[in-house]
Design an enzyme around this catalytic site. Structure first.
Site, mmCIF file in Angstrom:
data_model
loop_
_atom_site.group_PDB
_atom_site.id
_atom_site.type_symbol
_atom_site.label_atom_id
_atom_site.label_comp_id
_atom_site.label_asym_id
_atom_site.label_seq_id
_atom_site.Cartn_x
_atom_site.Cartn_y
_atom_site.Cartn_z
ATOM 1 N N LYS A 11 36.979 41.308 40.708
ATOM 2 C CA LYS A 11 38.092 40.176 41.422
ATOM 3 C C LYS A 11 36.998 38.765 41.359
ATOM 4 C CE LYS A 11 41.068 43.142 43.855
ATOM 5 N NZ LYS A 11 41.980 43.582 45.082
ATOM 6 N N TYR A 51 50.494 43.013 39.219
ATOM 7 C CA TYR A 51 50.862 43.400 40.702
ATOM 8 C C TYR A 51 52.402 43.625 41.020
ATOM 9 C CZ TYR A 51 46.061 42.777 42.303
ATOM 10 O OH TYR A 51 44.638 42.821 42.552
ATOM 11 N N ASN A 114 38.432 41.967 48.331
ATOM 12 C CA ASN A 114 37.553 43.220 48.351
ATOM 13 C C ASN A 114 37.069 43.730 47.068
ATOM 14 O OD1 ASN A 114 39.880 43.997 46.997
ATOM 15 N ND2 ASN A 114 40.784 45.500 48.470
ATOM 16 N N HIS A 117 39.041 45.798 41.752
ATOM 17 C CA HIS A 117 40.466 46.290 41.559
ATOM 18 C C HIS A 117 40.222 47.876 40.695
ATOM 19 C CE1 HIS A 117 44.564 47.521 40.269
ATOM 20 N NE2 HIS A 117 43.992 47.626 39.055
ATOM 21 N N GLU A 128 48.048 49.206 32.671
ATOM 22 C CA GLU A 128 47.146 48.013 32.881
ATOM 23 C C GLU A 128 46.296 47.768 31.850
ATOM 24 O OE1 GLU A 128 45.328 49.212 36.972
ATOM 25 O OE2 GLU A 128 47.281 48.864 37.876
#
Ligand code: IDP
Ligand code: MG
Length: 134
Positions: A11, A51, A114, A117, A128
């Site tokens: 990310k 998302y 975080n 992904h 995805e």
């Protein structure tokens, strides 16, 4: 064990903190193969589709702003049970619950930032991978 392909992404926080190499190193050291990879900035349309399951969550707009805030490293990862294996390398969603030794456990403090992904199931992986590499 079945060979799978899964979608993993460093990310924007991970790229900004120069952790892309560390993420790839851990995935490769485990024994998985980087099958496809690209560095680019996600636009709002792709972020919203990626998302989609979180559309109704209170943090959704923040999530889209964050994931479009800078370049990501998007990857297709291949290997035995790669979906679950990569999730284990990443650790729990909340870095405070992620085990030491996992990426999130070792490098993150906040759930919204975080680092990585990873697809949560073979079905998510197919969806995805289609979004990012189809
Ligand atoms: P995952 O990334 O471990 O699959 P998801 O539940 O799919 O976790 O959530 C997607 C992302 O949304 C998380 O990685 C995290 O960055 C963010 N997120 C999840 N829950 C919250 C929250 O309660 N507040 C802020 N951000 C969240
Ligand atoms: Mg998820």
């Amino acid at each position: 064990m079945p060979v799978q392909r899964t979608f993993v992404m460093v990310k924007p926080d991970g790229v900004r903190r120069r952790l892309s190499g560390e993420v790839i190193r851990r995935i490769e050291a485990k024994g998985y193969e980087v099958d496809q990879m690209k560095l680019f900035t996600i636009d709002e349309d792709l972020a919203t589709r990626h998302y989609a399951e979180h559309t109704d969550k209170p943090f959704f707009s923040e999530l889209v702003l964050f994931i479009t805030s800078g370049p990501v490293v998007a990857m297709a990862i291949r290997g035995p049970e790669a979906v679950l294996g990569c999730r284990q390398i990443m650790g729990a969603t909340n870095p405070l619950e992620a085990a030491p030794g996992s990426i999130r456990g070792d490098f993150a403090t906040e759930i919204g930032e975080n680092i990585v992904h990873g697809s949560d199931s073979p079905e998510s992986a197919e969806r995805e991978l289609g979004l990012f590499f189809g």
